[in-house]
Scaffold this motif. Sequence first.
Motif, short mmCIF file in Angstrom:
data_model
loop_
_atom_site.label_atom_id
_atom_site.label_comp_id
_atom_site.label_asym_id
_atom_site.label_seq_id
_atom_site.Cartn_x
_atom_site.Cartn_y
_atom_site.Cartn_z
N SER A 172 -11.41 5.79 3.33
CA SER A 172 -12.14 5.36 2.15
C SER A 172 -11.22 5.25 0.94
O SER A 172 -11.27 4.29 0.17
N ARG A 173 -10.35 6.25 0.80
CA ARG A 173 -9.43 6.28 -0.36
C ARG A 173 -8.48 5.09 -0.32
O ARG A 173 -8.23 4.44 -1.34
N LEU A 174 -7.93 4.81 0.86
CA LEU A 174 -6.97 3.72 0.98
C LEU A 174 -7.64 2.36 0.79
O LEU A 174 -7.09 1.47 0.14
N VAL A 175 -8.84 2.21 1.37
CA VAL A 175 -9.55 0.93 1.21
C VAL A 175 -9.91 0.71 -0.25
O VAL A 175 -9.84 -0.41 -0.76
N THR A 176 -10.29 1.79 -0.94
CA THR A 176 -10.59 1.68 -2.37
C THR A 176 -9.35 1.22 -3.15
O THR A 176 -9.43 0.35 -4.02
N MET A 177 -8.20 1.80 -2.83
CA MET A 177 -6.96 1.39 -3.50
C MET A 177 -6.63 -0.07 -3.21
O MET A 177 -6.19 -0.81 -4.10
N ILE A 178 -6.87 -0.49 -1.97
CA ILE A 178 -6.57 -1.87 -1.59
C ILE A 178 -7.46 -2.84 -2.36
O ILE A 178 -6.99 -3.83 -2.93
N LEU A 209 0.83 -1.19 0.00
CA LEU A 209 0.00 0.00 0.00
C LEU A 209 0.87 1.25 0.00
O LEU A 209 0.51 2.26 -0.62
N LEU A 210 2.00 1.20 0.70
CA LEU A 210 2.91 2.34 0.70
C LEU A 210 3.43 2.63 -0.70
O LEU A 210 3.57 3.79 -1.10
N ARG A 211 3.67 1.57 -1.46
CA ARG A 211 4.12 1.76 -2.84
C ARG A 211 3.00 2.31 -3.72
O ARG A 211 3.24 3.14 -4.60
N ILE A 212 1.78 1.86 -3.47
CA ILE A 212 0.66 2.32 -4.29
C ILE A 212 0.33 3.78 -4.01
O ILE A 212 0.16 4.58 -4.92
N ALA A 213 0.22 4.13 -2.73
CA ALA A 213 -0.18 5.50 -2.36
C ALA A 213 0.99 6.47 -2.37
O ALA A 213 0.84 7.64 -2.73
N GLY A 214 2.17 6.00 -1.96
CA GLY A 214 3.35 6.86 -1.90
C GLY A 214 3.49 7.51 -0.53
O GLY A 214 2.49 7.87 0.11
N LEU A 215 4.73 7.69 -0.08
CA LEU A 215 4.98 8.30 1.24
C LEU A 215 4.42 9.71 1.36
O LEU A 215 3.85 10.07 2.40
N PRO A 216 4.54 10.57 0.32
CA PRO A 216 3.98 11.92 0.45
C PRO A 216 2.49 11.92 0.80
O PRO A 216 2.02 12.81 1.51
N TYR A 217 1.76 10.92 0.30
CA TYR A 217 0.33 10.85 0.61
C TYR A 217 0.11 10.79 2.12
O TYR A 217 -0.71 11.53 2.68
N GLY A 226 -6.11 21.27 0.76
CA GLY A 226 -6.03 21.47 -0.69
C GLY A 226 -5.06 20.50 -1.33
O GLY A 226 -5.35 19.92 -2.39
N ALA A 227 -3.91 20.29 -0.69
CA ALA A 227 -2.92 19.35 -1.22
C ALA A 227 -3.46 17.92 -1.19
O ALA A 227 -3.23 17.13 -2.11
N PHE A 228 -4.21 17.59 -0.12
CA PHE A 228 -4.82 16.26 -0.01
C PHE A 228 -5.84 16.05 -1.14
O PHE A 228 -5.94 14.97 -1.72
N ALA A 229 -6.58 17.11 -1.46
CA ALA A 229 -7.57 17.03 -2.53
C ALA A 229 -6.90 16.87 -3.89
O ALA A 229 -7.41 16.17 -4.77
N LEU A 230 -5.76 17.52 -4.10
CA LEU A 230 -5.08 17.51 -5.39
C LEU A 230 -4.16 16.31 -5.58
O LEU A 230 -3.64 16.10 -6.67
N HIS A 231 -3.96 15.54 -4.51
CA HIS A 231 -3.10 14.36 -4.63
C HIS A 231 -3.70 13.40 -5.67
O HIS A 231 -4.92 13.25 -5.75
N PRO A 232 -2.85 12.76 -6.50
CA PRO A 232 -3.37 11.86 -7.55
C PRO A 232 -4.33 10.79 -7.06
O PRO A 232 -5.23 10.37 -7.78
N SER A 233 -4.17 10.37 -5.79
CA SER A 233 -5.05 9.32 -5.27
C SER A 233 -6.50 9.78 -5.16
O SER A 233 -7.40 8.95 -5.04
#
Length: 423
Positions: free
Chosen positions: A140-146, A22-30, A206-213
């Motif tokens: 919700s975002r992380l569970v969706t990615m999983i 999951l860390l690879r999928i979302a990325g540390l900056p997330y 704002g940064a959380f909203a603009l993150h690619p995830s």
Amino acid sequence: MSHAPSTPHDHVPAPTTESAGLLRIAGLPYFLIAFIARLPFAMMVVGVLTVVVSARGSLSLGGLTSAAVGLGTACFGPLLGAAADRFGQRTVLLVLAIANGAMLVLFTFVVYAGGADALVLLAAVGIGATAPQVAPMSRSRLVTMITDRMPESMRPRTISGTMAYESAADETVFVFGPFLVGILASALAPWAPLIGAAILTVVFVGAFALHPSARAVSMHRDGDGRAPSAVSELFTPGVLVVVVGILGVGMFFGTMLTSLTSFMADRGASEQAGLLYGVMGVGSAILALGVAWLPVRFSLRARWLTFSAILLAGSLLLLLVDSPATMMIALAIMGVGIGPTLVTQYSFGAARSPLGRSATVMTMLGSGIVVGQSLGAAVAGELAESAGTGSALILPIIAAAIAFAAGLVNWRLSTARPRVASV
């Protein structure tokens, strides 16, 4: 994979190094952005109380104003989650980042400009109503990615670890948030925490909203954003019992902090209440992280019962405390129970979310905590003032009993074989 709401994945495999996927999928900056973006929410209730008491000299109005923030969040939180499920998180969060930053500034102006109390309360409701639901949105975002990007065999253990991390992050922020409010208010001015929260909201939400995830939308939504599940599935016994259980946890947070403040005020050291409360908070956050490493045989429904029982047992010690030292022992025991209980409840929430409605369910749970906390703090404050600290200390026991009773009901609803959550 579709599933009936009453059949969550009841057993969670032990985590392995595969969870790092999951860390690879979302990325540390997330994770860094999502963590900082939670801070304003943790600063709002205490910041509002600080400003009102300082500018108006009324503790009663301050308490009502804090409750008004919680009311706004409770009424609009699930609607914002539903909007995020329908239109995507990016648009909803960008609007909220701007609106909430503006409401924080407007509230500060109204308080210091001498506006009517009703206007102050209305502005406080506006702060709660526009509060960006970063923690539920992140879950919700992380569970969706999983569920969308990971092999089915990895999903249960990864979801368990994710809920553990998210709950620990929440508790860390809710301990650090009020501390940051105190620093800013003392070093600069009482209004500084709210202006600081406004800046953090615009920048980091704002940064959380603009993150690619933020573009990640459940695979179960169609091209128009419609979910295959009916709205009525949000109100099944399996979902509602989790909401009631998490409401009990929120009530515990509110009643415990307020009655603890009264307990220490009786001893002429009310300012030390936060330090004692931190004993429970730190232990709770550590144990919340440790949930992901519990053995497979220790099922989710058993975890809820076990840890809520520890919470209830620790709260019963409040009937016997007679010094800060004995209070610290009780808080330490309660800390063992509260964090894992919260993690388990969110895990059930993820498992029982109707297809395509995970953000809605997560904001329902997040609002349950806020409602319980606001209601508990208001009732405990009134009871402590009118009937004394001893009476107020009974309220955390009642709150813990609600969380435990919900766990008993949940045990009966969780008898089927485990299945992977679909989001």
